[in-house]
Design a protein around this motif. Structure first.
Motif, PDB file in Angstrom:
ATOM      1  N   ARG A 133      11.434  15.383 -13.290  1.00  0.00           N
ATOM      2  CA  ARG A 133      10.868  16.123 -12.165  1.00  0.00           C
ATOM      3  C   ARG A 133       9.409  15.731 -11.898  1.00  0.00           C
ATOM      4  O   ARG A 133       8.805  16.209 -10.963  1.00  0.00           O
ATOM      5  N   GLN A 134       8.862  14.893 -12.765  1.00  0.00           N
ATOM      6  CA  GLN A 134       7.568  14.274 -12.494  1.00  0.00           C
ATOM      7  C   GLN A 134       7.736  12.776 -12.731  1.00  0.00           C
ATOM      8  O   GLN A 134       8.234  12.367 -13.770  1.00  0.00           O
ATOM      9  N   PHE A 135       7.343  11.967 -11.766  1.00  0.00           N
ATOM     10  CA  PHE A 135       7.441  10.523 -11.960  1.00  0.00           C
ATOM     11  C   PHE A 135       6.399   9.830 -11.096  1.00  0.00           C
ATOM     12  O   PHE A 135       5.813  10.436 -10.205  1.00  0.00           O
ATOM     13  N   TYR A 136       6.174   8.558 -11.383  1.00  0.00           N
ATOM     14  CA  TYR A 136       5.135   7.815 -10.683  1.00  0.00           C
ATOM     15  C   TYR A 136       5.674   7.155  -9.426  1.00  0.00           C
ATOM     16  O   TYR A 136       6.803   6.663  -9.414  1.00  0.00           O
ATOM     17  N   GLN A 137       4.840   7.135  -8.385  1.00  0.00           N
ATOM     18  CA  GLN A 137       5.107   6.275  -7.251  1.00  0.00           C
ATOM     19  C   GLN A 137       3.904   5.382  -7.034  1.00  0.00           C
ATOM     20  O   GLN A 137       2.801   5.669  -7.508  1.00  0.00           O
ATOM     21  N   CYS A 138       4.136   4.293  -6.349  1.00  0.00           N
ATOM     22  CA  CYS A 138       3.085   3.321  -6.089  1.00  0.00           C
ATOM     23  C   CYS A 138       3.349   2.780  -4.687  1.00  0.00           C
ATOM     24  O   CYS A 138       4.300   2.046  -4.481  1.00  0.00           O
ATOM     25  N   ASP A 139       2.532   3.222  -3.731  1.00  0.00           N
ATOM     26  CA  ASP A 139       2.806   2.963  -2.314  1.00  0.00           C
ATOM     27  C   ASP A 139       1.717   2.122  -1.671  1.00  0.00           C
ATOM     28  O   ASP A 139       0.551   2.209  -2.050  1.00  0.00           O
ATOM     29  N   ALA A 140       2.104   1.352  -0.666  1.00  0.00           N
ATOM     30  CA  ALA A 140       1.127   0.721   0.223  1.00  0.00           C
ATOM     31  C   ALA A 140       1.612   0.945   1.648  1.00  0.00           C
ATOM     32  O   ALA A 140       2.801   0.764   1.926  1.00  0.00           O
ATOM     33  N   ASP A 141       0.715   1.368   2.523  1.00  0.00           N
ATOM     34  CA  ASP A 141       1.078   1.627   3.912  1.00  0.00           C
ATOM     35  C   ASP A 141      -0.017   1.132   4.846  1.00  0.00           C
ATOM     36  O   ASP A 141      -1.193   1.139   4.497  1.00  0.00           O
ATOM     37  N   THR A 142       0.394   0.710   6.024  1.00  0.00           N
ATOM     38  CA  THR A 142      -0.553   0.375   7.086  1.00  0.00           C
ATOM     39  C   THR A 142      -0.332   1.353   8.231  1.00  0.00           C
ATOM     40  O   THR A 142       0.768   1.429   8.777  1.00  0.00           O
ATOM     41  N   VAL A 143      -1.370   2.114   8.547  1.00  0.00           N
ATOM     42  CA  VAL A 143      -1.256   3.123   9.590  1.00  0.00           C
ATOM     43  C   VAL A 143      -2.020   2.643  10.817  1.00  0.00           C
ATOM     44  O   VAL A 143      -3.166   2.209  10.706  1.00  0.00           O
ATOM     45  N   GLY A 144      -1.380   2.718  11.967  1.00  0.00           N
ATOM     46  CA  GLY A 144      -2.067   2.377  13.212  1.00  0.00           C
ATOM     47  C   GLY A 144      -1.895   0.935  13.652  1.00  0.00           C
ATOM     48  O   GLY A 144      -2.624   0.473  14.510  1.00  0.00           O
ATOM     49  N   ALA A 145      -0.954   0.228  13.051  1.00  0.00           N
ATOM     50  CA  ALA A 145      -0.682  -1.149  13.465  1.00  0.00           C
ATOM     51  C   ALA A 145       0.718  -1.212  14.073  1.00  0.00           C
ATOM     52  O   ALA A 145       1.708  -1.139  13.354  1.00  0.00           O
ATOM     53  N   PRO A 146       0.821  -1.315  15.387  1.00  0.00           N
ATOM     54  CA  PRO A 146       2.149  -1.296  16.014  1.00  0.00           C
ATOM     55  C   PRO A 146       2.922  -2.602  15.823  1.00  0.00           C
ATOM     56  O   PRO A 146       4.145  -2.609  15.897  1.00  0.00           O
ATOM     57  N   SER A 147       2.203  -3.697  15.561  1.00  0.00           N
ATOM     58  CA  SER A 147       2.858  -5.003  15.503  1.00  0.00           C
ATOM     59  C   SER A 147       3.714  -5.174  14.245  1.00  0.00           C
ATOM     60  O   SER A 147       3.351  -4.713  13.164  1.00  0.00           O
ATOM     61  N   VAL A 148       4.854  -5.864  14.373  1.00  0.00           N
ATOM     62  CA  VAL A 148       5.675  -6.105  13.187  1.00  0.00           C
ATOM     63  C   VAL A 148       5.024  -7.113  12.252  1.00  0.00           C
ATOM     64  O   VAL A 148       5.522  -7.352  11.155  1.00  0.00           O
ATOM     65  N   ALA A 149       3.897  -7.699  12.674  1.00  0.00           N
ATOM     66  CA  ALA A 149       3.116  -8.502  11.718  1.00  0.00           C
ATOM     67  C   ALA A 149       2.739  -7.651  10.511  1.00  0.00           C
ATOM     68  O   ALA A 149       2.651  -8.152   9.387  1.00  0.00           O
ATOM     69  N   ALA A 150       2.523  -6.347  10.740  1.00  0.00           N
ATOM     70  CA  ALA A 150       2.216  -5.438   9.633  1.00  0.00           C
ATOM     71  C   ALA A 150       3.408  -5.309   8.689  1.00  0.00           C
ATOM     72  O   ALA A 150       3.252  -5.252   7.462  1.00  0.00           O
TER      73      ALA A 150
END
Lengths: 494, 494
Positions: A133-150
């Motif tokens: 019920r407790q575990f690690y996550q490791c995320d990367a996100d790009t917010v505000g980039a509409p292009s699929v280059a992101a």
């Protein structure tokens, strides 16, 4: 007179579904997260550590995953003076807090905002074997980039990350699909009834488990599952179901063929065409950067998360085989997933902000590295300086100080020194490579005894009497040679 | 017909008393914790990461600190099928979980058990300025070692740790006192009434704030405090109070003199003599390892935690001066404290297990390092590759791939590329050192423009027109020289 009742002793237990991590379990995870952070950083992503506690209002109470609408969070009500404070909760993932952070701090953040986050999340679920019920996550996100280059960038970064932590090229595959293509397929089928669309989505989600023929049955009349239960189908005719199956099985010998198959499957749908174009752009961008389809592959059979995401969807799979708990060979499977999602911030601000990101399953990736022998194995403990004479603790402490100043991990035995056997048992439990002994007689002569515990164990196991005599595992050396001799033994062991 | 009521938008805010950490705030803390972990590891301590959630039963509901008996934890009740599950809570420190872990796993742990732990803890307190309800702790403890050699080791390790993270020798002092000495003083005074003993303990705790004369008044009739309120005294006569004041002020010119003063203060108390002997042993052990009293000092004026601990007590203070928020000079003060405590595990098992440990105030230590210029300062962002032609995204992505493969942090601008000024503003917000520009015309000629943004900013601020001409901050180079030229500029900037 009755005796006063004793308060019963508390139970020394973690709550159900929680666990503790010891020694290398902690440090191996920290090392892996450190390596991942380096890759993310090189890609221009910035660290973010949001608070573990959020208001239920900001978090939204439930997980967004369509699979698990009823699974909850750990929540409690703040007690204010009037007895009706805010409801607070532990975060259940790192995406919901990102939405809150972006909405709260948007005037100060660069746009687009690339951020990474790593840390524990909590789920108020029924625990099961290997399910905490407790575990690690490791995320990367790009917010505000509409292009699929992101999106392409995230896929490239995911590929780099897996190699940097120790998964060799060829042992993993990042697979990419696109929800818009599926929307195009549904449009072409003329499925406009929301309930029926949801049924189809849910069915597609089972593709991994039941395969093409299973999905065909489930889209039609229904299917007898492995347990013998009959699962009702969506009720589509074979003709109606055909585009969905064409979509799922459109993977070709290369990206060009796959894209061409997809274009056929979406018919004249505009949104479908947009989706295929996006996949084509992603393929082109990645190809230009040298990511061939042995690393990142356009693959319409990736269905996990298609219900949740709104554009490109990615999944990283480890392709090598392991033996499961029943001794059967199987592929290791998924260690990471992600995709593009709209309305991340809209809940807060009313404005739509495009976002795309990926989450790595830290514990599964660690398990994979153990499987590959990249982490784990026998860990060497500290050098143990034994205590022969408890009044000369200063002498022993001086020895460890010398060893530590030379960068050698070491410690004095701090238990009751009376029983010397216990000291050696302790050294054994600590996986110590070397024990140091200095009794009064040695002290007088200015020498110490150094025990090579690794060699000692080997000899005890294998050696003939001859060898035993020839290769002593205990040496007497001048006290002044402590550091040099210990280093020599450590070098010979490694 | 009335419009359906809209759900109001959630507020994008952390709960009161919580905050987010961005970029270097996160990485500087992680770096510091990594360095501390290395020292702890070299001393033979093993990492432990216990769950953030404990049963209230295991945790004990309240903080042990006598100062704050009413401050609470974040707790909630599990809902089981009968509606009456366990009460769970977030850990409020790392010591209570250690007690639970040791009791739960004692058969598997080495004895003595040296462990370190670092991570967030939560306090359900009224938040205030700079006072948060989630913060980091970083602890090291030795469980099961009755000898004060364990305490001396903790002090040595604390001294090493401060130097390794960047506090120079001379800028800190680890001060050591002993609760048993105080007990001896109280015994000698004939104070047997528990309530009165507690009053004296509480008064001593104020020594840091009110000094010798203040404690004298508070032990006697009472004292008018700074706010004008009259604080009732304990009611001791001057003679009765004398041993306490002798104890607090017994620091001499060296350890020998201090110990001799302490022996006088404790009179004939056996427990007092034991306490002074322990301090003497600690001084001897540390001296043998080369820790002179410019690093670790026997100092009876250390009173923080004397009420809680049962033997030696330590505190690390930073001795350099800073300016407080009102512009007044003051010593930076305490960054770490600890000591020996009994009955850690007894609550669970009924057996007394000796333990000693230290906790580092991570955020205060980070603040100190910033004060010393050891962390923080201007941070360089990634190289930004601008987008002049959105159809050539593959070209730009290829550039960043080359830069990253050379280990250079870089990114493509992923916002709307239409307005080039926005791209340069973005690079500015990111503290980018270099921007890359490749328009259609450059592409044709096989060149790129490289902008040295640091030099550009300097020139814009200071340069004469002459200098401006002589030192261009923008260069045209062949496309093939991208990596070499960027590296050259980065080197010239650092």
């Amino acid at each position: 007179m009755a005796k006063p009742k004793k308060t019963p002793r508390p139970k020394a237990e973690t709550p159900k579904g929680f666990r503790d991590y010891f020694g290398t379990e902690v440090t191996e995870r920290a090392d892996m997260l450190g390596k991942i952070a380096q890759v993310y950083h090189r890609y221009g992503f910035e660290a973010l550590e949001s608070s573990a506690v959020e208001t239920v209002e900001a978090l939204g109470k439930f997980l967004p995953d369509v699979d698990r609408p009823n699974e909850g969070v750990f929540a409690w009500q703040e007690s204010d003076d009037d007895g009706n404070g805010d409801w607070l909760a532990l975060r259940y993932d790192l995406t919901a807090p990102l939405a809150r952070v972006y909405a709260q701090h948007q005037n100060d953040l660069p746009k687009p905002y690339r951020r990474y986050a790593m840390g524990p999340v909590w789920r108020n679920e029924k625990p099961g074997p290997g399910r905490f019920r407790q575990f690690y996550q490791c995320d990367a996100d790009t917010v505000g980039a509409p292009s699929v280059a992101a999106d392409a960038e995230i896929c490239a970064m995911l590929s780099d990350t897996l190699e940097v932590v120790g998964i060799p090229r060829g042992d993993y595959l990042v697979r990419v699909n696109n929800r818009k293509v599926l929307n195009g397929v549904l449009e072409t089928m003329g499925l406009t009834d929301d309930a029926q669309r949801d049924d189809v989505l849910r069915t597609i989600d089972k593709f991994d488990k039941v395969g093409e023929s299973g999905v065909r049955e489930l889209l039609g009349k229904g299917r007898l599952d492995a347990s013998g239960a009959y699962i009702d189908g969506v009720g589509l005719s074979d003709d109606q179901a055909a585009p969905v199956l064409a979509f799922l099985t459109s993977g070709g010998k290369d990206a060009a063929e796959t894209l061409s198959n997809l274009r056929a499957a979406i018919g004249r749908s505009a949104v479908g065409a947009e989706g295929v174009d996006e996949l084509e752009t992603i393929a082109t961008l990645l190809d230009a950067q040298g990511y061939a389809d042995d690393r990142i592959l356009i693959d319409p059979s990736v269905v996990r998360g298609l219900g949740y995401y709104t554009g490109p969807v990615f999944e990283a799979e480890l392709t090598f085989e392991i033996f499961d708990e029943k001794g059967r060979k199987r592929q290791f499977g998924s260690v990471s997933g992600g995709g593009r999602y709209d309305d991340l911030v809209k809940r807060f601000t009313g404005q739509s902000v495009p976002a795309t990101g990926v989450s790595i399953g830290v514990d599964r990736l660690l398990a994979a590295l153990r499987e590959k022998g990249r982490v784990g194995g026998q860990v060497t403990g500290p050098v143990v300086v034994t205590v022969m004479d408890r009044d000369r603790m200063a002498d022993y402490q001086t020895m460890v100080a010398e060893l530590r100043n030379a960068g050698i991990r070491s410690e004095v035995y701090l238990g009751n020194p009376k029983n010397f056997g216990n000291q050696l048992k302790y050294a054994d439990k600590r996986n110590s490579p070397v024990a140091i002994i200095e009794g009064g007689e040695e002290k007088e002569r200015g020498v110490i005894q150094i025990k090579d515990l690794i060699l000692g164990a080997k000899i005890a196991e294998n050696a003939t009497l001859e060898e035993w005599k020839e290769r002593p595992s205990q040496f007497e050396v001048p006290r002044s040679e402590l550091v040099a001799k210990v280093r020599e033994i450590l070098d010979s062991q490694s």
